[in-house]
Design a protein around this motif. Sequence first.
Motif, PDB file in Angstrom:
ATOM      1  N   GLU B  59      -4.841  -8.357  -5.531  1.00 48.05           N
ATOM      2  CA  GLU B  59      -3.723  -7.085  -6.348  1.00 48.05           C
ATOM      3  C   GLU B  59      -4.433  -6.034  -6.820  1.00 48.05           C
ATOM      4  O   GLU B  59      -3.895  -5.809  -8.008  1.00 48.05           O
ATOM      5  CB  GLU B  59      -2.840  -8.291  -7.151  1.00 48.05           C
ATOM      6  N   THR B 141      -1.634  -5.308  -2.826  1.00 52.90           N
ATOM      7  CA  THR B 141      -0.680  -4.529  -3.656  1.00 52.90           C
ATOM      8  C   THR B 141      -1.048  -3.934  -4.985  1.00 52.90           C
ATOM      9  O   THR B 141      -2.553  -4.202  -5.495  1.00 52.90           O
ATOM     10  CB  THR B 141       0.015  -5.952  -3.863  1.00 52.90           C
ATOM     11  N   VAL B 142      -0.570  -3.343  -5.680  1.00 53.16           N
ATOM     12  CA  VAL B 142      -0.691  -2.521  -6.834  1.00 53.16           C
ATOM     13  C   VAL B 142      -1.422  -3.692  -7.809  1.00 53.16           C
ATOM     14  O   VAL B 142      -0.128  -4.582  -7.583  1.00 53.16           O
ATOM     15  CB  VAL B 142       0.530  -1.699  -7.330  1.00 53.16           C
ATOM     16  N   SER B 143      -1.445  -3.065  -8.409  1.00 60.07           N
ATOM     17  CA  SER B 143      -2.203  -4.039  -9.654  1.00 60.07           C
ATOM     18  C   SER B 143      -1.236  -5.169 -10.523  1.00 60.07           C
ATOM     19  O   SER B 143      -0.358  -4.431 -10.957  1.00 60.07           O
ATOM     20  CB  SER B 143      -3.489  -3.379 -10.625  1.00 60.07           C
ATOM     21  N   GLY B 144      -1.316  -6.249 -10.218  1.00 55.43           N
ATOM     22  CA  GLY B 144      -0.431  -7.153 -11.385  1.00 55.43           C
ATOM     23  C   GLY B 144      -0.788  -6.865 -12.681  1.00 55.43           C
ATOM     24  O   GLY B 144      -0.010  -6.927 -13.746  1.00 55.43           O
ATOM     25  N   CYS B 145      -2.077  -6.580 -13.415  1.00 54.45           N
ATOM     26  CA  CYS B 145      -2.015  -6.207 -14.779  1.00 54.45           C
ATOM     27  C   CYS B 145      -1.676  -4.717 -14.624  1.00 54.45           C
ATOM     28  O   CYS B 145      -2.180  -3.851 -14.099  1.00 54.45           O
ATOM     29  CB  CYS B 145      -3.324  -5.977 -14.425  1.00 54.45           C
ATOM     30  N   LEU B 146      -0.575  -4.067 -16.070  1.00 50.17           N
ATOM     31  CA  LEU B 146      -0.583  -3.627 -16.127  1.00 50.17           C
ATOM     32  C   LEU B 146      -1.383  -2.894 -17.032  1.00 50.17           C
ATOM     33  O   LEU B 146      -2.585  -2.961 -16.962  1.00 50.17           O
ATOM     34  CB  LEU B 146       0.942  -3.726 -17.167  1.00 50.17           C
ATOM     35  N   ILE B 147      -0.706  -1.719 -17.877  1.00 55.50           N
ATOM     36  CA  ILE B 147      -1.641  -0.077 -18.393  1.00 55.50           C
ATOM     37  C   ILE B 147      -2.725  -0.957 -19.024  1.00 55.50           C
ATOM     38  O   ILE B 147      -2.309  -1.546 -19.504  1.00 55.50           O
ATOM     39  CB  ILE B 147      -0.771   0.626 -19.647  1.00 55.50           C
ATOM     40  N   ARG B 148      -3.680  -0.471 -18.384  1.00 53.66           N
ATOM     41  CA  ARG B 148      -5.229  -0.852 -19.319  1.00 53.66           C
ATOM     42  C   ARG B 148      -5.867   0.130 -19.121  1.00 53.66           C
ATOM     43  O   ARG B 148      -5.991   1.339 -18.582  1.00 53.66           O
ATOM     44  CB  ARG B 148      -6.042  -1.211 -18.315  1.00 53.66           C
ATOM     45  N   GLY B 149      -6.145   0.682 -20.452  1.00 53.56           N
ATOM     46  CA  GLY B 149      -6.845   1.946 -21.370  1.00 53.56           C
ATOM     47  C   GLY B 149      -8.434   2.022 -20.321  1.00 53.56           C
ATOM     48  O   GLY B 149      -8.603   1.097 -19.825  1.00 53.56           O
ATOM     49  N   ASP B 150      -8.544   3.496 -20.450  1.00 56.45           N
ATOM     50  CA  ASP B 150     -10.927   3.505 -19.962  1.00 56.45           C
ATOM     51  C   ASP B 150     -11.112   2.601 -21.130  1.00 56.45           C
ATOM     52  O   ASP B 150     -11.370   2.834 -21.890  1.00 56.45           O
ATOM     53  CB  ASP B 150     -10.846   4.380 -20.104  1.00 56.45           C
TER      54      ASP B 150
END
Lengths: 348, 261
Positions: B59, B141-150
């Motif tokens: 993921e 698959t798309v990442s399971g962790c949601l929005i992460r800032g740079d």
Amino acid sequence: MTHTALVAWSGLAIGLLFGATGQRTGFCLFRGLQRQWLDGDGRKLRAFALAMAVALLGSQGLASLGWVSLGASLYPTASLSWLLVPLGGVLFGYGMALANGCGARSLVLLGSGNLRSFVVLICLGVAAYMTMSGVLAPLRLWLEGLTALPLPARDLPALLAGFGLTPGLARGLPSLLLGGSLLAYALSHGPLRAAPREWLGGLIIGALIPAAWYATGVLGQDDFEPVRLASLTFIAPIGDALQYLMLATGTALGFSVTLVLGVLLGALAAALLTRTFVWQGFPTPQRMLRSMAGGTLMGIGGVLALGCSIGQGLTGFSTLALTSFVAIAGILAGTRLGVSGPLALSKV
Amino acid sequence: MSYPSPLTTRLALAGALLFTAPPLLASDAWQRLEPARALVGDAVPEGDGLVLELPHVSEDGSAVPLTVRFEPVLEDDAIASIHLFATGNPYPEVAGFHFTEQAARPEVSTRVRLNESQRVVAVAVSREGRVWTSEREVRVTVSGCLIRGDEETPEALANPRVSLPDFRAGEPGEVRTLITHPMETGLREGPDGEVLPRYIIETFRVSLDGETAFEAELHPSVSANPYLRFYLTPQAEGEALFEWQDDSGERAEYRAELTLS
């Protein structure tokens, strides 16, 4: 033993403690809110508040000792979807009312022989993965991008440091104020003090949050392959556990899966030892439908809100992440909708 | 006017099928990759032996753990190099690893980027020119962790990390290395919409007393902060030099005294 194996075993141990404690004490945010709002019995809710206080003080204590950096966990996000996080909280809260308990509670109940929880858990795990990486993921990502709101800071300590407080004060002040008020709210209540089972449950489960930070953050520390910092949460992990059952040859056994297994086994052991294990099923198809809807809503809502009643209510809260406060408000609002008002569900 | 009899038609069809079928059946993914075909050349790839370990489902396509190793012991021959390809990436070449007698155990772990579900291919070449291939299907698959800032990016090439075992003479010892580097692919847009220029580590080399023991060439499909786990078989005590070289001409190094127990 490798550090990843050590973390996996710690997950099992923490899960066993959580499961046994949950089985013996009935620790549950939903039951707490329901009793408070409908019967005026505040003991279970205050036991949850006690757990929040212990989790917060313990976790911030670990962070101020420099043992773990809570900013590396998934809760202190730089931006927040103003739509999905509160909406996810509401869906989760309402789902919890439909299913008569959260994901962690369903694991504990399944360990005590309650097969209704089995249905809840399957629907929850599948719905969580549908939302994380499955058919609903494109929609989630699209909405997330559309409604992203940059936050002034990731967590309360960073926000206060922005106002010129020293780092120590910026962390200590909100921790002691929030932790202190929750402790006062819990312990000022005579009926809770008179119910050792309730307050012990809150105390132990609250203490498991920093224990899990320690397991993943300190025992899982490695220069080359660090384990991702995490603590107790149950929505994605229930999905992970289902996926692990199906894809074990191609996936690594991690903290989340052993945690879920531990809760189930801990509850089972406690139920068998105290002779409280009873097989239970659905009295009617309508109840089954209600459990399925509840599990599904909790799975979807828990992913959107980045956590469940434990994952945001205790773990996210213990990091003082701004996102967690929004998610917790959503969960409380959703539960309220399910317990009283025009959308209220019958009590089962 | 004569029509071909049904039998002739069938024979002709069967002949046509026979003629076209073998290439279709034998179309392993490496055959569709020019650099892999060049490696294999006229050799006929041999069967089992090369093992490619990857998760079935990942993921996080930005850092998929990968291990490749060659298991059989060859007589009067040894694996000279192993090459990795990601068939669905914009640049299919992932990395090439070169082994010597001082890195005699052909096993490497790293983390790679896979931008979609695809087939990952490994090709091993021996000193005598024998070739083995291995393929593995990976679902991303798309990442399971949601929005992460740079995250704030640490300085490239700073802080090389190396973990060495207690070496015993003639026995392979596991070495792990990691270095901070963005491994910018040259395909990604920065926050201002401008394409970030390509900026990657191209080679990693370990020398024992001045002699190259293990070498890796890296391509943009290797994850940021390249991680390499491999084995060294030092024949004698001496100085080990670990070098990373990036495409801007900068390099980083790490020196260690090897002792044998």
